[in-house]
Design an enzyme around this catalytic site. Structure first.
Site, PDB file in Angstrom:
ATOM      1  CD  GLU A  95      -2.946   1.106   2.328  1.00 23.83           C
ATOM      2  OE1 GLU A  95      -3.233   0.005   2.831  1.00 23.83           O
ATOM      3  OE2 GLU A  95      -3.467   2.172   2.689  1.00 23.83           O
TER       4      GLU A  95
ATOM      5  CE  LYS B  89      -6.280  -1.226   5.527  1.00 20.63           C
ATOM      6  NZ  LYS B  89      -5.489  -0.377   4.635  1.00 20.63           N
TER       7      LYS B  89
ATOM      8  CG  ASP C  25       1.430 -15.677  12.497  1.00 21.17           C
ATOM      9  OD1 ASP C  25       0.625 -15.060  11.775  1.00 21.17           O
ATOM     10  OD2 ASP C  25       1.185 -16.792  12.984  1.00 21.17           O
TER      11      ASP C  25
ATOM     12  CG  HIS D   2      -4.055   7.131  -0.302  1.00 18.35           C
ATOM     13  ND1 HIS D   2      -4.377   6.099  -1.127  1.00 18.35           N
ATOM     14  CD2 HIS D   2      -3.828   6.598   0.909  1.00 18.35           C
ATOM     15  CE1 HIS D   2      -4.344   4.973  -0.437  1.00 18.35           C
ATOM     16  NE2 HIS D   2      -4.013   5.239   0.805  1.00 18.35           N
TER      17      HIS D   2
HETATM   18  C1  MEV Z   1      -5.953   3.464   4.899  1.00 22.21           C
HETATM   19  O1  MEV Z   1      -5.261   2.293   4.547  1.00 22.21           O
HETATM   20  C2  MEV Z   1      -5.906   3.711   6.386  1.00 22.21           C
HETATM   21  C3  MEV Z   1      -6.806   4.838   6.904  1.00 22.21           C
HETATM   22  O2  MEV Z   1      -8.129   4.612   6.450  1.00 22.21           O
HETATM   23  C4  MEV Z   1      -6.739   4.813   8.403  1.00 22.21           C
HETATM   24  C5  MEV Z   1      -7.739   5.732   9.080  1.00 22.21           C
HETATM   25  O3  MEV Z   1      -8.800   6.031   8.504  1.00 22.21           O
HETATM   26  O4  MEV Z   1      -7.456   6.094  10.240  1.00 22.21           O
HETATM   27  C6  MEV Z   1      -6.383   6.167   6.350  1.00 22.21           C
END
Ligand code: MEV
Length: 423
Positions: free
Chosen positions: A84, A263, A279, A377
């Site tokens: 990513e 995430k 792992d 991004h």
């Molecule tokens: C993207 O991979 C991760 C985010 O969505 C985390 C977040 O929203 O805090 C940018």
């Protein structure tokens, strides 16, 4: 798509090359695929073949190095394996913005793992619970004899705990927890073997039947912690801080947001876990189970303003990672990643990974609370798109920049730009 059968008898007995040929034939792939898949890059085919079953090749994922990190007063380079874009940059940015306030301070609750033994068919479960606890010395002896190497390195059995749970179909279950210090090993194999060794005795002592004997990934005796302070100057003032605090609170009260927030944390955590051959699923399962421990799924980080108004961030999460055993030892890239970090113990690795998780969360919250996530991004994503459109060498940068300038990061537009560039 091919309609051939997936039943390929003796597949596991074939060599890696033969397996690949078979898959190409069964899946009806272009034979050229064998050149691509036959190149296993910097992981020797024999090593790949010895790591998993039915191997046919390898999958390369970029490793980026996050700079600027100071962990416990030590400058540390962070290798991150991720597919990513923005993940490595996020850590670099967060770490740069807290360098002047000392970087990240970390700690660890210990290196204890838990193995569970499930006992059923006991009419008097509370009685059985005490019977098991009475055998602590014997349990310790069996566990320590099962893994003398662990003992040699100062680890081994530490405690036994027994819980009685009520299953609606199975009835009462008596669950024994073996608490084991696994030191520099992640410890899954060690504690699983101990659970299997102790289980028949638990059955004998209680007259019940044992079923599952397996570690718990909710490694809440192996919590890694990190904290850091970002000054108002470094982050751009009170409104940015307040936006970030509001973003954090949103995650802490809403599981829909918390899942995305966590995430993002795992974007950083899993990238280092993977780069070091650990792992990823064990750490991820532990993280999410821990995030839900209060009965509601919440944020793994906490954010507050300090007495001077600066932003302080904290993370605390299970971090079952090791330096010995499994791919950490056998994968040459994992060894190099550990050398880049210069970590001396699993404990230090775990604490550093927690700091990376916190850094990642800082950058996500800051971007979300200010310009939004897409700007940063898209700049990196544009490079991907340029490559997808066929750009090579210097063309990638040029096409990516033009895509961002246009505000439209799309493959069709990248193709047009590339055609123009090539005249
Ligand atoms: C993207 O991979 C991760 C985010 O969505 C985390 C977040 O929203 O805090 C940018």
């Amino acid at each position: 798509m091919s309609t051939s059968s997936s039943r390929i008898s003796g597949f596991h007995n074939l060599t890696m090359t033969e397996r690949l040929e078979k898959v190409i034939e069964v899946a009806g792939l272009n034979p050229d695929v064998s050149d691509h898949m036959g190149n296993t890059g910097n992981l020797a085919a024999e090593v790949a073949d010895s790591m998993i079953e039915n191997a046919i090749g390898t999958m390369n994922i970029p490793i980026g190095v996050a700079t600027n990190m100071i962990v416990d007063k030590q400058d540390t380079l962070i290798p991150m394996a991720t597919e990513e874009s923005s993940v490595v940059a996020a850590v670099c940015n967060a770490a740069r913005q807290c360098r002047d306030s000392g970087g990240f301070i970390t700690s660890m609750s210990g290196s204890l793992m838990i193995a569970q033994v499930q006992l059923v068919d006991v009419p008097n479960p509370e009685f059985a619970r005490l019977q098991i606890l009475e055998h602590k010395a014997e349990i310790k002896q069996i566990c320590d004899e099962t893994d003398p190497v662990l003992l040699k390195y100062g680890g081994g059995f530490r405690d036994v705990e027994v819980r009685v749970l009520e299953g609606s179909h199975t009835g009462a279950m008596v669950i024994t927890h073996l608490i084991v210090d696994t030191r520099d090993a992640m410890g899954a194999n060690a504690v699983n073997s101990m659970a299997e060794a102790v289980a028949p005795l638990i059955a004998k002592w209680t007259g019940g039947r044992t079923y599952l004997r397996i570690l718990s990934n909710l490694a809440d005796r192996r919590l890694a912690r990190a904290r850091a302070t970002w000054t108002l100057d470094a982050i751009g003032g009170e409104s940015v801080r307040d936006g970030m605090l509001a973003a954090y609170e949103f995650a802490d009260i809403d599981p829909y947001r918390a899942a995305t927030h966590n995430k993002g944390i795992m974007n950083g955590v899993s990238a280092v876990v993977l780069a070091t051959g650990n792992d990823t699923r064990a750490v991820e399962a532990g993280a999410h189970a821990y995030a839900a421990q209060t009965g509601r799924y919440r944020s793994l980080t906490h954010w507050e303003a300090d007495q001077d108004g600066n932003l302080t961030g904290m993370i605390e999460m299970p971090m079952p990672v090791g330096l010995i055993g499994g791919a950490t030892k056998s994968h040459p890239t994992a060894r190099i990643a550990l050398d880049i970090m210069a970590v001396k113990s699993a404990d230090q690795l775990a604490r550093t990974i927690a700091a990376v998780g916190l850094a990642q969360n800082f950058s996500a919250l800051k971007a979300l609370a200010t310009t939004g996530i897409q700007k940063g991004h898209m700049a990196l994503h544009a490079k991907n798109i340029a490559v997808m459109a066929g750009a090579i060498g210097a063309e990638v940068e040029t096409v990516a920049k033009d895509l961002v300038k246009l505000g439209k990061v799309r493959v069709d537009i990248a193709e047009d730009l590339l055609n123009k560039l090539r005249g």
